[in-house]
Motif scaffolding. Sequence first.
Motif, PDB file in Angstrom:
ATOM      1  N   LYS A 287       7.492  -6.966  -7.080  1.00 61.16           N
ATOM      2  CA  LYS A 287       7.057  -7.335  -8.706  1.00 61.16           C
ATOM      3  C   LYS A 287       5.780  -7.140  -8.802  1.00 61.16           C
ATOM      4  N   ALA A 288       5.072  -7.811  -7.950  1.00 64.24           N
ATOM      5  CA  ALA A 288       3.339  -7.718  -7.914  1.00 64.24           C
ATOM      6  C   ALA A 288       2.900  -6.463  -7.745  1.00 64.24           C
ATOM      7  N   VAL A 289       3.443  -5.625  -7.181  1.00 63.29           N
ATOM      8  CA  VAL A 289       3.022  -4.051  -7.190  1.00 63.29           C
ATOM      9  C   VAL A 289       3.277  -3.605  -8.653  1.00 63.29           C
ATOM     10  N   GLN A 290       4.360  -3.736  -9.085  1.00 64.01           N
ATOM     11  CA  GLN A 290       4.779  -3.292 -10.578  1.00 64.01           C
ATOM     12  C   GLN A 290       3.661  -3.879 -11.757  1.00 64.01           C
ATOM     13  N   GLU A 291       3.355  -5.316 -11.431  1.00 62.86           N
ATOM     14  CA  GLU A 291       2.316  -5.927 -12.206  1.00 62.86           C
ATOM     15  C   GLU A 291       0.710  -5.613 -11.750  1.00 62.86           C
ATOM     16  N   LYS A 292       0.567  -4.672 -10.981  1.00 60.25           N
ATOM     17  CA  LYS A 292      -0.780  -4.270 -10.843  1.00 60.25           C
ATOM     18  C   LYS A 292      -1.508  -5.443  -9.950  1.00 60.25           C
ATOM     19  N   THR A 293      -0.958  -6.374  -9.649  1.00 63.16           N
ATOM     20  CA  THR A 293      -1.851  -7.246  -8.846  1.00 63.16           C
ATOM     21  C   THR A 293      -1.514  -7.121  -7.374  1.00 63.16           C
ATOM     22  N   PHE A 294      -0.998  -6.397  -6.887  1.00 65.13           N
ATOM     23  CA  PHE A 294      -0.732  -6.154  -5.246  1.00 65.13           C
ATOM     24  C   PHE A 294      -0.592  -4.558  -5.057  1.00 65.13           C
ATOM     25  N   ARG A 295      -1.550  -4.063  -3.957  1.00 63.23           N
ATOM     26  CA  ARG A 295      -1.377  -2.756  -3.909  1.00 63.23           C
ATOM     27  C   ARG A 295      -0.265  -1.944  -3.362  1.00 63.23           C
ATOM     28  N   GLU A 296       0.107  -0.960  -3.809  1.00 66.55           N
ATOM     29  CA  GLU A 296       1.473  -0.531  -3.209  1.00 66.55           C
ATOM     30  C   GLU A 296       1.452   0.045  -1.823  1.00 66.55           C
ATOM     31  N   ASP A 297      -0.034   0.620  -1.364  1.00 62.74           N
ATOM     32  CA  ASP A 297       0.001   1.093  -0.226  1.00 62.74           C
ATOM     33  C   ASP A 297      -0.157  -0.203   0.912  1.00 62.74           C
ATOM     34  N   LEU A 298      -0.775  -1.275   0.389  1.00 61.35           N
ATOM     35  CA  LEU A 298      -0.779  -2.324   1.146  1.00 61.35           C
ATOM     36  C   LEU A 298       0.549  -2.914   1.444  1.00 61.35           C
ATOM     37  N   TYR A 299       1.363  -3.000   0.436  1.00 56.75           N
ATOM     38  CA  TYR A 299       2.881  -3.549   0.589  1.00 56.75           C
ATOM     39  C   TYR A 299       3.736  -2.730   1.547  1.00 56.75           C
TER      40      TYR A 299
END
Length: 452
Positions: A287-299
Amino acid sequence: MPQILIVDDEKNILEAFKFLLQDKYKVLTTDSGKDALKILDEVEVDIVLLDIMMPDMDGLEVLGKIKEKYPSIEVVMVTATKTVTTAVKAMKLGAYDYLVKPVDNDDILISIQRIVKKRSLEKQNLLLRSEISLLYNNSNMIGESAEIREVFKTIEKVSGSDSTVLLCGESGVGKELVARNIHSNSLRKDKAFVAVNCAAIPNELVESELFGHEKGAFTSANTACMGKFEFASEGTIFLDEASSLSLNVQAKLLRVLQERELTRVGGNKVIKVDVRIISSTNYDLQKAVQEKTFREDLYYRLNVVPVNIPPLRERKDDIIPLAMHFLAEFNSKQHKKIKGFSGDVLKALTAYNWPGNIRELKNLVERFVVMVDSDLIDMSDLPLELLVNNGTGGLMSSGKELKFLKDMVDDVEREYIFKCLKNNDFNQTKTAKDLGIHRNTLINKIKEKNLQ
């Protein structure tokens, strides 16, 4: 008492050193390098004082053989000729210290004292690691439910690898305990485990805390400082609540994961790091990735092996074993002998939703042990919120139960007030203070509940 072997081909040196040390240490002497190696094969020695210039075998050759066969023995080189080349070679071979004759007695004593202190700290460290290893062994983790057994199986599998792990679960479910357990059962168990609460560090200090800084990197940086990643070298770093990291820090963390290297704040030097990363989150990172608060590549880098730790309300079978475990723990700490919980209390504990999970249960049991004077925890000892406030279900899940609960809460309140009055010899002022209410309120409750 530490045992010291003195090796020197000069008899007067042997006698002088033995006289100096024999009051505090066990002392052995020999005038031959070859004989010294034979002694080490037969006797346990902690420290060797070793001359360099000897006729039968050069001291540096003896040093090399000692460190090859007995790496834990500390060797202090003693020589009549001081040359930089010899000193450097001795240190490279593993010598602890290098002293030049004539040696000052204080220099010898200080060097040996430092070695003894170092070895003592190493032994303490090994003991602590052993205790921690036992503490965080799978067999010592508490839980009987099918859900937590699945977590145990996953821990066993990931402990044998060096993969990056992401622990997911609500606050208080024991994510750090699981992280420590993984580390303590891994190939890195003899190295450092460094836990970092990312959410507790001010945003402006997170980068320095994780990656270190050079002198002058910012106003208060008076000296260079290693970061947590360097402290965790060859061990494990646990990034608790990684979801709280800023996007800027996330970018630098991604580089560490990809390249296994970092640069301190204010520095240019690239520092290689060999560390296993375990992170945790109580927030949905997808959800944080979708909200642009967490990097997708780091996830995707962190989520190599995800481990989901279920909340306590989803593993009811673990509540009573955990409660009994914490009771034994706090009985020991508080020097109490509370035997257990009444049947009604166990039912109440099992019915409660535990929004704070294991941490909330542990805190409650500690409160019981501190406050309860009898040998059994009964319903009158329970806090009211456990009976009437359990979030989304449990004791207040239906309207039919409300009248029963009100009566039950009244009964509990009556018993608790009576208990406090009794403990204070029916002194109303003291009782009101203990209950945190005004004396007039207490007087009204005494009349209302017929406690006169």
